[in-house]
Scaffold this motif. Structure first.
Motif, PDB file in Angstrom:
ATOM      1  N   PHE A 106     -12.062  -1.452  22.884  1.00  0.00           N
ATOM      2  CA  PHE A 106     -11.092  -1.446  23.986  1.00  0.00           C
ATOM      3  C   PHE A 106     -11.100  -0.096  24.704  1.00  0.00           C
ATOM      4  O   PHE A 106     -10.976  -0.036  25.931  1.00  0.00           O
ATOM      5  CB  PHE A 106      -9.682  -1.753  23.457  1.00  0.00           C
ATOM      6  N   ILE A 107     -11.233   0.985  23.932  1.00  0.00           N
ATOM      7  CA  ILE A 107     -11.279   2.328  24.548  1.00  0.00           C
ATOM      8  C   ILE A 107     -12.523   2.444  25.431  1.00  0.00           C
ATOM      9  O   ILE A 107     -12.468   3.012  26.524  1.00  0.00           O
ATOM     10  CB  ILE A 107     -11.244   3.441  23.470  1.00  0.00           C
ATOM     11  N   TYR A 108     -13.634   1.872  24.978  1.00  0.00           N
ATOM     12  CA  TYR A 108     -14.860   1.937  25.794  1.00  0.00           C
ATOM     13  C   TYR A 108     -14.709   1.099  27.066  1.00  0.00           C
ATOM     14  O   TYR A 108     -15.204   1.481  28.129  1.00  0.00           O
ATOM     15  CB  TYR A 108     -16.079   1.478  24.990  1.00  0.00           C
ATOM     16  N   ALA A 109     -14.001  -0.020  26.951  1.00  0.00           N
ATOM     17  CA  ALA A 109     -13.726  -0.832  28.150  1.00  0.00           C
ATOM     18  C   ALA A 109     -12.856  -0.037  29.119  1.00  0.00           C
ATOM     19  O   ALA A 109     -13.044  -0.093  30.341  1.00  0.00           O
ATOM     20  CB  ALA A 109     -13.035  -2.137  27.754  1.00  0.00           C
ATOM     21  N   ALA A 159     -19.570   6.650  24.406  1.00  0.00           N
ATOM     22  CA  ALA A 159     -20.053   5.624  23.461  1.00  0.00           C
ATOM     23  C   ALA A 159     -20.014   6.175  22.038  1.00  0.00           C
ATOM     24  O   ALA A 159     -19.581   5.480  21.103  1.00  0.00           O
ATOM     25  CB  ALA A 159     -21.469   5.186  23.833  1.00  0.00           C
ATOM     26  N   CYS A 160     -20.429   7.445  21.869  1.00  0.00           N
ATOM     27  CA  CYS A 160     -20.417   8.072  20.534  1.00  0.00           C
ATOM     28  C   CYS A 160     -18.981   8.251  20.033  1.00  0.00           C
ATOM     29  O   CYS A 160     -18.689   8.008  18.864  1.00  0.00           O
ATOM     30  CB  CYS A 160     -21.119   9.428  20.574  1.00  0.00           C
ATOM     31  N   ILE A 161     -18.075   8.672  20.926  1.00  0.00           N
ATOM     32  CA  ILE A 161     -16.672   8.879  20.537  1.00  0.00           C
ATOM     33  C   ILE A 161     -16.030   7.552  20.150  1.00  0.00           C
ATOM     34  O   ILE A 161     -15.331   7.453  19.129  1.00  0.00           O
ATOM     35  CB  ILE A 161     -15.884   9.570  21.681  1.00  0.00           C
ATOM     36  N   CYS A 162     -16.279   6.506  20.948  1.00  0.00           N
ATOM     37  CA  CYS A 162     -15.704   5.185  20.655  1.00  0.00           C
ATOM     38  C   CYS A 162     -16.295   4.604  19.373  1.00  0.00           C
ATOM     39  O   CYS A 162     -15.582   3.924  18.606  1.00  0.00           O
ATOM     40  CB  CYS A 162     -15.926   4.233  21.832  1.00  0.00           C
ATOM     41  N   TYR A 163     -17.567   4.870  19.122  1.00  0.00           N
ATOM     42  CA  TYR A 163     -18.200   4.439  17.870  1.00  0.00           C
ATOM     43  C   TYR A 163     -17.535   5.140  16.682  1.00  0.00           C
ATOM     44  O   TYR A 163     -17.280   4.526  15.642  1.00  0.00           O
ATOM     45  CB  TYR A 163     -19.699   4.754  17.931  1.00  0.00           C
TER      46      TYR A 163
END
Length: 589
Positions: free
Chosen positions: A528-531, A557-561
């Protein structure tokens, strides 16, 4: 080992301590040289796309010196060099010419392109930041961009506030009447000047940084932050209270029903979650990946807690260049033992045999994608000759930290975890053959459940996300870490509770494959954060260009992962506690 600790200690104090100038005590006598460093220039709306100050064709003074920088400063893209202006202590100057230069056609074109992109410059004077734009575009109510006029500022006016023998504040204002016309491709004569005015102030030296931290504590900003907290708390209390009431009532009824069933007739067919007591503690598939995910998630959770502790004691004050990056690198390296221990001990509890392979997977699970992303983005930055491109020496230092600190601690943690000989505590015996899962409606499959699980925690944090994004990917200053910490605690509580609720409904539907599902549901907030990143990029920011876009989506992408792994771990741990509790409360045959 002693040398290793000294190296780590030096890195911590070089970045997390106060970033000092050459005049280490910040005290000066009249006429003393006060260090002034030019840092970087770049498009205002693209915070990652920054270049060295003298990449633009300004006058380069003789004997330009580069300031020696800590690891965090380099990671932050800071490249400080001595500036062309001489701002000696209490030495006033009026329209002093420091350089006359004939700008060639190519240099005019270079400057015009920079002005068109709203280039700003950043300097540091006695460790105080100075910002300013290098020029302006005169649109003069013209709709056709070919009719715009471009101007370069050639006169900078410094105003410096002092208290006894210390510099308290500095501001730079560009003279709007002293301009160089860059509209046409032709050679232009430019005379660069600067003015320095000194004024006394009563503000003590200890409070000179408050000006910058106060900008994020303005009343209207604080109101929005507190509205965010209250909104989150109300949402959380209502929904979690609602779920808790339902869950407790349903569980109470279940316990009473099962107790009556045992008293009434032993041969009566079982239904619901008790029916699958022989399968609920059956170990998950891909147990090595599962244990590695838990190890990485636990490490990232520990890292986040340490970062919050440093933030709350005031280490990350505004413009403490690179302190956050230094802390992230060092604490991540030092907490790798936690990942090794958690992963190896849980893997052995799941009756895994290849613990060495499991450790390698743990070490690469988060670092691997991060390293690949970094390689790509660093190549992009090198192509652009941007300051975000790390020098070879810094890459070597990071590689040494990974080799000499992260890897050994990971292995030591793994050995300790393997030798802990802990057994998995299951209240019920697992049957030899798994029961068949009954056909379930589509909304009980993994993806719809993840969507439901991620939405509630995301709704609790989305207001605060804007301020964090505006700070990380913009020029706002974020200092209200106490509010951020409250939001983080709410996020953890909601993630745990929603995962527990969904796990119960899954077990009640006689679906015993809850291990991976609870991890995926917990971590789905990261998706959801990446969206939200997509929404922020297109609707709330003015970022543009390949470099800025790739940096934004690559590092986010790395942070959301990382969030996915961390919150997935929280979700699974909460679900495991819950499942053990309910099966311990009934009599399992």
């Amino acid at each position: 080992m002693k040398t290793l600790l000294l190296l780590v200690g030096a890195l911590i104090f070089s970045g997390a301590g106060y970033v000092r100038s050459d005049a280490s005590d910040h005290r000066y006598k009249e006429g003393d040289i006060v260090p002034l460093y030019a840092n970087k220039v770049g498009p205002f709306h693209n915070p990652s796309e920054t270049y060295r100050y003298f990449d633009l064709p300004f006058c380069v003074p003789e004997g330009v010196k580069e300031k020696k920088e800590a690891l965090g400063e380099v990671l932050n893209g800071d490249r400080l060099v001595s500036a062309p202006y001489k701002l000696n202590y209490k030495d006033e100057k009026d329209s002093e010419v420091y350089c006359k230069k004939k700008l060639s056609k190519q240099e005019v074109k270079h400057f015009r392109k920079a002005v068109e992109k709203d280039y700003y410059f950043q300097m540091y004077y006695d460790d105080l930041p100075i910002w300013g734009f290098i020029g302006k575009v005169d649109k003069d109510i013209k709709s056709d961009p070919s009719e715009y006029k471009y101007f370069l500022y050639k006169h900078i006016q410094f105003e410096i506030l002092y208290n006894k023998d210390r510099v308290i504040e500095i501001s730079a204002r560009m003279d709007p009447h002293s301009l160089v016309d860059l509209t046409e491709d032709k050679e232009v004569d430019a005379e660069f000047m600067y003015t320095v005015k000194w004024k006394e102030t009563e503000t003590p030296f200890e409070k000179r940084m408050e000006k910058y931290s106060m900008s994020s504590s303005l009343p209207h900003h604080l109101e929005i932050h507190w509205f965010s907290i209250i909104n989150s708390c109300v949402t959380v209390l209502l929904l979690t209270g609602f779920l808790a009431t339902i869950l407790m009532r349903v569980l109470k009824n279940d316990f009473m029903k099962y107790a009556q069933d045992e008293e009434a007739a032993d041969d009566q067919e079982e239904t619901g979650w008790k029916y699958i007591h022989g399968d609920v503690f059956r170990f998950p598939t891909h147990n090595s990946l599962f244990a590695a995910s838990l190890g990485s998630g636990t490490q990232l959770f520990t890292l986040t807690i340490f970062i919050f502790m440093l933030a709350l004691v005031g280490v990350f004050y505004p413009y403490n260049r690179g302190a956050l990056f230094t802390a992230l690198v060092v604490i991540y390296a030092l907490t790798s033992g936690i990942a090794g221990y958690t992963s190896a001990s849980f893997y052995c509890q799941l009756e895994g045999k290849s613990w060495v392979r499991n450790l390698l997977l743990t070490g690469c699970l988060f670092c691997g994608p991060l390293f690949l992303t970094f390689c790509f983005l660093n190549t992009v930055a090198i192509t652009y000759t941007a300051t975000a491109a790390l020098p070879f020496g810094t890459i070597v230092v990071i590689a040494l930290i990974w080799t000499l600190v992260t890897s050994p601690l990971l292995v030591l943690g793994g050995i300790a975890g393997k030798n802990s000989k802990a057994e998995f505590q299951a209240p019920c015996r697992t049957t030899k053959y798994p029961r068949e899962i009954p056909p379930l409606p589509w909304y009980r499959s993994a993806v719809p459940q993840m969507a439901m699980a991620g939405f509630l925690p995301f709704s609790a944090i989305y207001i605060e996300l804007y301020y964090i994004f505006a700070s990380v990917w913009g020029h706002r200053i974020y200092t209200i870490y106490s509010i951020l910490f409250i939001v983080f605690i709410i996020l953890i509580i909601v993630t745990a509770f929603i995962t527990v609720a969904l796990t119960y409904f899954q077990l009640a539907a006689e679906d015993h494959q809850w291990w991976w599902r609870s991890f995926l549901c917990g971590g789905s907030t990261g998706l959801f954060i990446y969206a939200y990143c997509l929404y922020y990029y297109y609707a709330r920011s003015d970022m543009s260009g390949f470099m800025q876009t790739s940096f934004f989506f690559g590092y986010m992408a790395c942070i959301c992962y990382g969030f996915f792994l961390m919150l997935g771990t929280v979700g699974f741990r909460a679900a495991l506690l819950f499942v053990r509790h309910i099966y311990r409360s009934i009599k399992c045959e």
